[in-house]
Write a protein that holds these residues in place. Structure first.
Motif, mmCIF file in Angstrom:
data_model
loop_
_atom_site.group_PDB
_atom_site.id
_atom_site.type_symbol
_atom_site.label_atom_id
_atom_site.label_comp_id
_atom_site.label_asym_id
_atom_site.label_seq_id
_atom_site.Cartn_x
_atom_site.Cartn_y
_atom_site.Cartn_z
ATOM 1 N N LYS A 145 0.835 -1.207 0.000
ATOM 2 C CA LYS A 145 0.000 0.000 0.000
ATOM 3 C C LYS A 145 0.871 1.258 0.000
ATOM 4 C CE LYS A 145 -3.901 2.318 1.913
ATOM 5 N NZ LYS A 145 -4.608 2.835 3.033
ATOM 6 N N ARG A 162 -6.556 1.832 -2.256
ATOM 7 C CA ARG A 162 -7.402 1.307 -1.182
ATOM 8 C C ARG A 162 -7.988 -0.060 -1.584
ATOM 9 N NH1 ARG A 162 -12.896 2.261 0.553
ATOM 10 N NH2 ARG A 162 -13.043 2.618 2.806
ATOM 11 N N ILE A 202 -7.109 -3.581 0.341
ATOM 12 C CA ILE A 202 -8.140 -4.396 1.007
ATOM 13 C C ILE A 202 -8.115 -5.832 0.486
ATOM 14 C CG2 ILE A 202 -10.624 -4.724 1.343
ATOM 15 C CD1 ILE A 202 -10.923 -1.642 1.124
ATOM 16 N N GLU A 210 -7.022 -9.105 2.781
ATOM 17 C CA GLU A 210 -7.912 -10.263 2.984
ATOM 18 C C GLU A 210 -7.188 -11.554 2.628
ATOM 19 O OE1 GLU A 210 -10.639 -10.633 4.411
ATOM 20 O OE2 GLU A 210 -12.057 -9.002 4.053
ATOM 21 N N GLY A 262 -11.646 -11.292 15.222
ATOM 22 C CA GLY A 262 -12.377 -10.334 14.374
ATOM 23 C C GLY A 262 -12.463 -10.744 12.926
ATOM 24 N N PHE A 263 -12.083 -11.996 12.648
ATOM 25 C CA PHE A 263 -12.152 -12.488 11.267
ATOM 26 C C PHE A 263 -13.060 -13.711 11.214
ATOM 27 C CE2 PHE A 263 -8.570 -9.746 11.467
ATOM 28 C CZ PHE A 263 -8.568 -9.101 10.236
ATOM 29 N N MET A 307 -16.323 -13.292 4.648
ATOM 30 C CA MET A 307 -16.292 -12.189 3.680
ATOM 31 C C MET A 307 -14.963 -12.100 2.930
ATOM 32 S SD MET A 307 -19.257 -10.953 3.912
ATOM 33 C CE MET A 307 -19.094 -9.455 2.955
ATOM 34 N N ASN A 338 -14.863 -10.429 -0.631
ATOM 35 C CA ASN A 338 -14.209 -9.114 -0.635
ATOM 36 C C ASN A 338 -13.114 -9.037 -1.689
ATOM 37 O OD1 ASN A 338 -15.655 -7.738 1.227
ATOM 38 N ND2 ASN A 338 -14.194 -7.971 2.914
ATOM 39 N N ARG A 358 -14.844 -8.545 -4.893
ATOM 40 C CA ARG A 358 -15.480 -7.231 -4.948
ATOM 41 C C ARG A 358 -14.475 -6.132 -5.305
ATOM 42 N NH1 ARG A 358 -18.116 -6.801 0.197
ATOM 43 N NH2 ARG A 358 -20.014 -7.550 -0.776
ATOM 44 N N TYR A 359 -13.294 -6.221 -4.746
ATOM 45 C CA TYR A 359 -12.342 -5.113 -4.897
ATOM 46 C C TYR A 359 -11.325 -5.315 -6.028
ATOM 47 C CZ TYR A 359 -14.129 -3.226 -0.509
ATOM 48 O OH TYR A 359 -14.936 -2.699 0.466
ATOM 49 N N MET A 412 -13.776 -7.439 11.814
ATOM 50 C CA MET A 412 -12.968 -6.681 10.856
ATOM 51 C C MET A 412 -13.287 -7.063 9.411
ATOM 52 S SD MET A 412 -11.378 -4.484 12.600
ATOM 53 C CE MET A 412 -12.744 -4.461 13.755
ATOM 54 N N ASP A 446 -16.194 -7.621 8.173
ATOM 55 C CA ASP A 446 -17.342 -6.801 7.760
ATOM 56 C C ASP A 446 -16.921 -5.351 7.548
ATOM 57 O OD1 ASP A 446 -19.122 -8.817 7.639
ATOM 58 O OD2 ASP A 446 -20.188 -8.352 9.496
ATOM 59 N N LEU A 503 -14.045 -4.406 6.488
ATOM 60 C CA LEU A 503 -13.353 -4.407 5.193
ATOM 61 C C LEU A 503 -14.350 -4.453 4.031
ATOM 62 C CD1 LEU A 503 -10.496 -6.824 6.185
ATOM 63 C CD2 LEU A 503 -10.124 -4.537 5.287
ATOM 64 N N ALA A 504 -15.484 -5.078 4.258
ATOM 65 C CA ALA A 504 -16.477 -5.205 3.186
ATOM 66 C C ALA A 504 -17.292 -3.933 2.994
ATOM 67 C CB ALA A 504 -17.410 -6.378 3.491
ATOM 68 N N PHE A 505 -17.600 -3.254 4.077
ATOM 69 C CA PHE A 505 -18.619 -2.204 3.963
ATOM 70 C C PHE A 505 -18.190 -0.783 4.322
ATOM 71 C CE2 PHE A 505 -20.871 -6.226 5.058
ATOM 72 C CZ PHE A 505 -21.435 -6.442 3.806
ATOM 73 N N ALA A 506 -17.027 -0.609 4.953
ATOM 74 C CA ALA A 506 -16.692 0.725 5.449
ATOM 75 C C ALA A 506 -16.395 1.718 4.322
ATOM 76 C CB ALA A 506 -15.489 0.644 6.381
ATOM 77 N N LYS A 507 -16.863 2.942 4.523
ATOM 78 C CA LYS A 507 -16.585 4.014 3.565
ATOM 79 C C LYS A 507 -15.265 4.681 3.951
ATOM 80 C CE LYS A 507 -21.533 4.852 3.497
ATOM 81 N NZ LYS A 507 -22.570 5.674 4.122
ATOM 82 N N GLU A 508 -14.924 5.738 3.193
ATOM 83 C CA GLU A 508 -13.693 6.475 3.510
ATOM 84 C C GLU A 508 -13.980 7.578 4.521
ATOM 85 O OE1 GLU A 508 -10.859 7.329 0.128
ATOM 86 O OE2 GLU A 508 -12.552 6.444 -0.950
ATOM 87 N N LEU A 522 -7.960 0.698 5.037
ATOM 88 C CA LEU A 522 -9.179 1.400 4.612
ATOM 89 C C LEU A 522 -9.061 2.919 4.671
ATOM 90 C CD1 LEU A 522 -11.709 -0.912 6.438
ATOM 91 C CD2 LEU A 522 -11.616 -0.564 3.979
ATOM 92 N N ASP A 523 -7.899 3.422 5.048
ATOM 93 C CA ASP A 523 -7.729 4.873 5.234
ATOM 94 C C ASP A 523 -8.675 5.416 6.307
ATOM 95 O OD1 ASP A 523 -5.721 5.093 3.303
ATOM 96 O OD2 ASP A 523 -7.196 5.259 1.693
#
Lengths: 136, 112
Positions: free
Chosen positions: A23, A37, A41, A45, A101-102, A106, A110, A113-114, B34, B36, B38-43, B63-64
């Motif tokens: 990054k 970004r 991400i 993942e 937290g994992f 997803m 994810n 998606r990205y 975390m 979730d 990573l999947a949904f958070a905005k900037e 995610l900044d």
């Protein structure tokens, strides 16, 4: 440009360091922040999956003028059913991983998606190779 | 909403980034998972979480996310504080649990 990393499977605390380096490198190269970004991400993942499920592995990042490829190879247990693993919410994570937290199911969704390209080659009991591609 | 306003509303302790409290956040995300985030958070959001480990800081870095509030009396560990300082991430902590903490910020105008 090519960057190579070895990811230690036993060190949860250091997990994500390779993604952080990539990054920062891409930012320094002046790539657009929303693109950086997305790449960060998806790679994070995949790196977490390597640490949590596959006892680590190797990562090779190749950057050309128009495309970025992240190749991730592990010798973990492999993925039994890829279609199922691609479903949001499906996870094989144990309680320990969830406490960290994992394991929300997803990770692979994810990555899809990205990224612009996601290829997975996996053999149960042998390992998994994940290829992530991004148009620059 | 400025981070100093977030701090005031949640009566939060500042662990890192005192000099960055005038920065604005435009949304918030309350979550302990975390994946979730990573999947949904905005900037440009503030993350509210009760999860304490180094990957919370890493997730924010990817995610900044500029600021994290640890809820229900949780406090960051020294390695988390060191990494957050290095990456310029503001760390706060509050005794308020996750649901009311989100509610207080929402009520004050910070939408999801």
């Amino acid at each position: 440009m090519t960057l190579c990393f070895t990811v230690d499977g036993n060190d949860f605390l250091r997990a994500g360091e390779a993604s952080a380096v990539v990054k920062r490198t891409l930012k320094q190269l002046g790539l657009e922040s929303s693109l950086v970004r997305k790449i960060a991400i998806a790679m994070y993942e995949a790196e977490m999956n390597m640490v949590l499920h596959a006892n680590g592995g190797n990562i090779k990042v190749t950057l050309s003028d128009t495309y970025l490829t992240i190749q991730m190879m592990d010798t973990g247990p492999g993925i039994k059913d890829i279609d199922l693993a691609m479903q949001e919410g499906y996870s094989t994570a144990n309680q320990k991983i969830r406490e960290l937290g994992f394991g929300a199911g997803m990770g692979l969704p994810n990555m899809k998606r990205y990224s612009d390209e996601l290829k997975i080659k996996t053999v149960v009991g042998v390992g998994t190779e994940v290829l992530l591609g991004f148009k620059l | 909403m400025q981070l100093c306003k977030v701090q005031e509303i949640l009566e939060a302790k500042v662990w890192t980034g005192t000099e960055k409290l005038e920065k604005e956040v435009y949304s918030a995300c309350g979550c302990d998972l975390m994946s979730d985030v990573l999947a949904f958070a905005k900037e440009k959001i503030v993350l509210l979480t009760g999860l304490i480990n180094l990957q919370v800081i890493r997730t924010a870095e990817m995610l900044d996310i500029k600021a994290i509030v640890f809820v229900r009396g949780k406090e960051p560990t020294s390695d988390m504080i060191d990494l957050a300082k290095e990456r310029g991430i503001v760390l706060l902590s509050t005794g308020v649990p996750l649901y009311p903490a989100c509610g207080l910020l929402y009520e004050a105008g910070l939408r999801g």
